[in-house]
Design a protein around this motif. Structure first.
Motif, PDB file in Angstrom:
ATOM      1  N   CYS A   1       0.864  -1.179   0.000  1.00 20.82           N
ATOM      2  CA  CYS A   1       0.000   0.000   0.000  1.00 20.82           C
ATOM      3  C   CYS A   1       0.906   1.236   0.000  1.00 20.82           C
ATOM      4  O   CYS A   1       1.888   1.290   0.736  1.00 20.82           O
ATOM      5  CB  CYS A   1      -0.874  -0.016   1.255  1.00 20.82           C
ATOM      6  SG  CYS A   1      -1.727   1.537   1.552  1.00 20.82           S
TER       7      CYS A   1
ATOM      8  N   CYS B   1      -4.593   0.361   0.382  1.00 21.65           N
ATOM      9  CA  CYS B   1      -5.343  -0.739   1.000  1.00 21.65           C
ATOM     10  C   CYS B   1      -6.689  -0.263   1.562  1.00 21.65           C
ATOM     11  O   CYS B   1      -6.927   0.942   1.711  1.00 21.65           O
ATOM     12  CB  CYS B   1      -4.518  -1.390   2.102  1.00 21.65           C
ATOM     13  SG  CYS B   1      -4.416  -0.404   3.611  1.00 21.65           S
TER      14      CYS B   1
ATOM     15  N   CYS C   1      -6.554   2.000   4.779  1.00 22.81           N
ATOM     16  CA  CYS C   1      -6.202   3.399   4.561  1.00 22.81           C
ATOM     17  C   CYS C   1      -7.346   4.179   3.923  1.00 22.81           C
ATOM     18  O   CYS C   1      -7.410   5.398   4.043  1.00 22.81           O
ATOM     19  CB  CYS C   1      -4.943   3.503   3.708  1.00 22.81           C
ATOM     20  SG  CYS C   1      -3.456   3.039   4.606  1.00 22.81           S
TER      21      CYS C   1
ATOM     22  N   PHE D   1       0.392   4.085   1.152  1.00 20.43           N
ATOM     23  CA  PHE D   1       0.319   4.853   2.392  1.00 20.43           C
ATOM     24  C   PHE D   1       0.955   4.125   3.575  1.00 20.43           C
ATOM     25  O   PHE D   1       1.781   4.691   4.284  1.00 20.43           O
ATOM     26  CB  PHE D   1      -1.137   5.183   2.744  1.00 20.43           C
ATOM     27  CG  PHE D   1      -1.751   6.248   1.884  1.00 20.43           C
ATOM     28  CD1 PHE D   1      -0.957   7.218   1.284  1.00 20.43           C
ATOM     29  CD2 PHE D   1      -3.121   6.288   1.680  1.00 20.43           C
ATOM     30  CE1 PHE D   1      -1.515   8.206   0.486  1.00 20.43           C
ATOM     31  CE2 PHE D   1      -3.691   7.276   0.891  1.00 20.43           C
ATOM     32  CZ  PHE D   1      -2.887   8.230   0.287  1.00 20.43           C
ATOM     33  N   CYS D   2       0.525   2.854   3.780  1.00 25.28           N
ATOM     34  CA  CYS D   2       0.934   2.177   5.027  1.00 25.28           C
ATOM     35  C   CYS D   2       1.921   1.034   4.820  1.00 25.28           C
ATOM     36  O   CYS D   2       2.383   0.443   5.788  1.00 25.28           O
ATOM     37  CB  CYS D   2      -0.296   1.666   5.761  1.00 25.28           C
ATOM     38  SG  CYS D   2      -1.063   0.244   4.957  1.00 25.28           S
TER      39      CYS D   2
HETATM   40 ZN   LIG Z   1      -2.688   1.102   3.593  1.00 26.67          ZN
END
Ligand SMILES: [Zn+2]
Length: 195
Positions: free
Chosen positions: A55, A67, A70, A57-58
């Motif tokens: 993902c 994902c 997020c 972001f994470c």
């Molecule tokens: Zn994520």
């Protein structure tokens, strides 16, 4: 011929966590015997390898760019930092945490060339600032490497005035002081609370 195929299959399976030599060999024989199961497994594995990515972001594993977690707007503005996707699952399964996550995929190990950038720490800091995180929870292993990673991240976040907390450390229920190692005991002492 068949035996060497089984052996090489067992050798590969034995690289998985928690699979000993004996179990690996048992699984290898089972797969050779159950051709349909082996084919289905091969298909799922190929799909997994082709579709799983991090993902953006994470860094948790997902089949999309971002994902589901997020994208969940109902989550609180906190970030729980973990070592592995399996750790993320464990934290989520407690049902007690309803914020976002960040997966490091390891610990700081400068001697092995694993620095902050490899673990995505600059991205974590950026993400915490972007979402205006009210708290970042460090849910990292209670090992020397885990502690060093915690200290580094905490330093970076505190420089941005972001609140940092860490999972409680210390003696697990039922533990005897006599048999606790010095790291556990020193953490238990540091984390002592009023009686
Ligand atoms: Zn994520």
């Amino acid at each position: 011929m068949k035996e060497s195929i089984v052996d090489s299959l067992a050798l590969t399976l034995g690289k998985l966590p928690g699979i000993g030599k004996k179990t690996a060999l048992r699984l290898a024989f089972a797969l050779v015997d159950q051709r349909e199961l082996a084919s289905a497994l091969a298909l799922v594995l190929a799909e997994t390898v082709a579709n799983v990515k991090e993902c953006s972001f994470c860094r948790n594993l997902t089949s999309d760019n971002v994902c589901e977690t997020c994208l969940d707007t109902a989550r609180q503005n906190t970030i729980c930092v973990v070592h592995t996707p399996a750790d993320q699952r464990s934290m989520e399964d407690t049902g007690l945490y309803r914020g976002f996550y960040f997966v490091l995929h390891g610990s700081l190990a400068p001697l092995d060339g694993i620095g902050p950038t490899v673990l995505g720490i600059p991205r974590l800091i950026e993400r915490a600032i972007t979402i205006g995180a009210t708290e970042v929870i460090l849910a990292l292993d209670s090992t020397t490497e885990g502690e060093a990673t915690c200290a580094y991240i905490a330093n970076q976040l505190e420089a941005q005035n972001i609140k940092v907390t860490q999972l409680a450390r210390g003696l697990p229920p039922g533990a005897l002081v006599e048999f606790a190692d010095s790291l556990t005991l020193s953490q238990a002492l540091k984390g002592r609370r009023g009686y």
